[in-house]
Design a protein around this motif. Structure first.
Motif, PDB file in Angstrom:
ATOM      1  N   ALA A   2       4.524   8.311  -5.591  1.00  0.00           N
ATOM      2  CA  ALA A   2       4.118   6.929  -5.350  1.00  0.00           C
ATOM      3  C   ALA A   2       4.056   6.638  -3.854  1.00  0.00           C
ATOM      4  N   ALA A 109       1.867  -1.583  -2.859  1.00  0.00           N
ATOM      5  CA  ALA A 109       1.639  -0.410  -3.693  1.00  0.00           C
ATOM      6  C   ALA A 109       0.169  -0.018  -3.640  1.00  0.00           C
ATOM      7  N   TYR A 114      -2.247   3.086  -9.116  1.00  0.00           N
ATOM      8  CA  TYR A 114      -2.562   2.337 -10.330  1.00  0.00           C
ATOM      9  C   TYR A 114      -3.668   3.044 -11.118  1.00  0.00           C
ATOM     10  N   ILE A 119       1.449   4.307 -11.291  1.00  0.00           N
ATOM     11  CA  ILE A 119       1.895   2.962 -11.664  1.00  0.00           C
ATOM     12  C   ILE A 119       1.391   2.701 -13.072  1.00  0.00           C
ATOM     13  N   LEU A 149       7.221  -4.930 -10.213  1.00  0.00           N
ATOM     14  CA  LEU A 149       7.268  -3.522 -10.592  1.00  0.00           C
ATOM     15  C   LEU A 149       8.720  -3.083 -10.818  1.00  0.00           C
ATOM     16  N   TYR A 151      11.358   0.534 -11.351  1.00  0.00           N
ATOM     17  CA  TYR A 151      11.510   1.979 -11.212  1.00  0.00           C
ATOM     18  C   TYR A 151      12.907   2.364 -11.702  1.00  0.00           C
TER      19      TYR A 151
END
Length: 438
Positions: A2, A109, A114, A119, A149, A151
């Protein structure tokens, strides 16, 4: 891996942050937003819901609405209501509700993460809802509401966040709903004035190594992650990505490092998140009498009467509280109908597949006007009120979907039914703004 990067933040000056900070734009309908802006003209809703500046006959998607949002954003910067930080930074955002805190990292991000599935999402989006935010982002040239988001908790990131939170915060205020908000800018071993960064007690914060290392460590921690998940804000995320792709088409020589390749986010470790149930109310029994309805329900659920004084909030998975004609019931899914499928086994799916669709005729809960969704923060009394105010209605109190169920569905590349999760507390808009030009 990421790519979660620092950014140049536009944010309120410290004196007005508590007035500017607003709940997300989609928490309000048009009239609620208008009343809130009339009550507090400095609310960021004036920009996020700029139709509040126009008579009701002006359409929500009128181009003038988005131009007004752009105009106000520029005006607030010129007046000093909003200030721009000079250097790219991460920020720490802590929200505390009822004594329980969650602390996230504010960053940008990558739209490529994505598109590439790093993501991960768990909900479909609707094009009409996307289009509004696409226009808002494109015309204002900014992301004004962060994507929520999540994680899997990382010990190194937790240590860095704990260190930063010993410094003096940029903002520290309690909103009218009782949620406390604190924000820190991630400083390095020396503050912007050149001296050692100080904690709230006046002590120097621990040294992480060379100048810039704290920011580098955050970036590296995220770089090691294979999966990040959209917890809330699927429409905002999809809209930001589509604007980024539009800008790429308009700028064929893009490098991938331009701000439009990234979208504003707050990232939280999974072990700090609170998911509340997303309850359901159906306006009628689909032509059945109460007795016929209960007999049909009993074919797939164990049905127990429950005390109205206590209400019936489910205590575990596979249970549903049901309120009908002044009486609470506890429904427990019968064994033959249970499944290990990550989507069909969700409580919201079991209710939909075993009761709402076959008995009440709710085929598509996204479009059927007979069903209403009620956030769990409103409590059981709200369900009672809604049912008692409409003869023949029935309410269902759900057990909350867990963050691990969300991860399992997203990891399988599947999608949850609509309105499966309700996250609290809600992130405020207006505290962090990401310019697509910065």
């Amino acid at each position: 891996m990421a790519e979660i990067r620092p950014f140049r933040c536009i944010r309120p000056n410290g004196e007005v942050a508590s007035k500017v900070a607003a709940l997300p734009y989609d928490v309000y309908d048009r009239q609620e937003a208008k009343r809130e802006v009339e009550r507090n003209p400095m609310s960021f809703l004036a920009i996020d819901r700029a139709e509040s500046q126009f008579p009701d006959e002006v359409d929500l998607n009128d181009p003038r609405v988005y131009e007004k949002a752009r105009e106000l954003l520029t005006d607030w910067q010129e007046k000093g209501i909003l200030v721009s930080d000079e250097q790219e930074s991460y920020y720490i955002y802590e929200l505390t509700m009822d004594g329980r805190g969650q602390t996230g990292i504010v960053a940008c991000a990558s739209i490529d993460d994505y598109l590439g599935g790093v993501i991960k999402k768990h909900e479909n989006t609707r094009e009409d809802k996307e289009q509004d935010r696409i226009c808002h982002v494109d015309v204002t040239n900014a992301h004004t509401g962060p994507i929520f988001l999540a994680y899997r908790s990382d010990e190194k990131l937790n240590q860095i966040v704990d260190t930063v939170c010993r410094q003096e915060p940029l903002y520290d205020f309690t909103a009218e709903d009782g949620i406390r908000h604190r924000v820190w800018k991630v400083m390095e071993d020396r503050d912007e004035a050149g001296g050692p960064a100080k904690s709230v007690t006046g002590e120097e914060t621990p040294v992480c190594g060379k100048i810039g290392s704290r920011t580098e460590q955050i970036r590296e921690c995220f770089c090691r992650m294979k999966d990040i998940y959209i917890a809330d804000g699927h429409h905002r995320a999809a809209s930001a990505v589509k604007v980024g792709l539009k800008r790429r088409r308009e700028n064929p020589e893009y490098t991938g490092q331009e701000p439009f390749n990234f979208f504003l986010s707050v990232l939280f470790p999974d072990d700090q998140l609170l998911i509340m149930p997303y309850n359901r109310v159906v306006k009628d029994l689909n032509g059945r009498t109460k007795e016929e309805f209960l007999r049909a329900v009993a074919e797939r659920f164990e049905v127990e009467q429950w005390s109205k004084e206590r209400g019936c909030q489910p205590e575990k998975h596979r249970q549903v509280g049901m309120y009908l004609a002044g009486q609470w019931y506890r429904l427990t899914v019968k064994q033959p109908y249970l499944t290990d499928d990550p989507v069909k086994g969700l409580d919201v799916s079991l209710l939909q597949d075993l009761l709402l669709a076959p008995i009440l005729g709710i085929g598509d809960p996204r479009t059927d006007g007979r069903i209403r969704f009620v956030g769990g923060i409103r409590g059981l009394l709200e369900l009672e009120r809604l049912v008692d105010s409409q003869a023949g209605a029935v309410a269902f109190a759900m057990y909350p979907t867990s963050i691990q169920e969300l991860f399992s569905v997203a990891d399988a590349g599947l999608l949850m039914p609509p309105k499966s999760t309700w996250f609290e507390p809600k992130l405020r808009s207006g505290l962090f703004i990401h310019s697509l030009n910065s």
